[in-house]
Write an enzyme that holds these catalytic residues in place. Sequence first.
Site, PDB file in Angstrom:
ATOM      1  CG  ASP A 117      -2.167   7.040   0.750  1.00  0.00           C
ATOM      2  OD1 ASP A 117      -1.207   7.511   0.108  1.00  0.00           O
ATOM      3  OD2 ASP A 117      -3.327   6.999   0.310  1.00  0.00           O
ATOM      4  CG  ASP A 129      -1.815   1.169   1.341  1.00  0.00           C
ATOM      5  OD1 ASP A 129      -2.383   1.569   0.300  1.00  0.00           O
ATOM      6  OD2 ASP A 129      -1.975   1.708   2.449  1.00  0.00           O
ATOM      7  CG  ASP A 133      -2.278   2.141   6.617  1.00  0.00           C
ATOM      8  OD1 ASP A 133      -2.489   1.781   5.435  1.00  0.00           O
ATOM      9  OD2 ASP A 133      -2.695   3.215   7.076  1.00  0.00           O
TER      10      ASP A 133
END
Length: 164
Positions: free
Chosen positions: A11, A9, A129
């Site tokens: 961000d 990922d 996250d």
Amino acid sequence: MTKEILFFDMDNVLVNFKSGIEATPKEVLAQYEDDGTGKPHYDDIPGIFSRMQPTDGAVEAVKKLSEKYDVYILSTAPWGNPSAWCDKLEWVKKHFDSDENEDGVFYKRLILSHHKNLCKQPGAWLVDDRPNHGACEFGDHWLHFGKDGKYKTWKEVEDFLLNR
């Protein structure tokens, strides 16, 4: 021997989202402090993704992991912020690859989707996250990264994936 697939990922995994907020003028931030529900919607700020810096240790870890894994970026981009889609590509080029470097780590390996689960396949791993957008469907192959995750640092991710 075929390498296992490893998705990252962007961000708050590869990218320090907070650094983009800190680099945005206060008068611009003020316009995005309330999405109508009392929450900020900074990811809708045009150009914010181009202001972000890499998460500490991310670039080095990805380069090491790319020796063992077939690596890709699997991220989402805000639907209402068209610049985010371009900014994410430019960010990858700036921090990982030159513009047309076919030998670059992520050259033509950026997938933007609101349905990460569509990329799930046997043996594929995801470092993310949050469980959103289908990330949790990777099951025990989802490495929950960051302050709320099992893997808090890039060193922990590296140690697990390189020594498993």
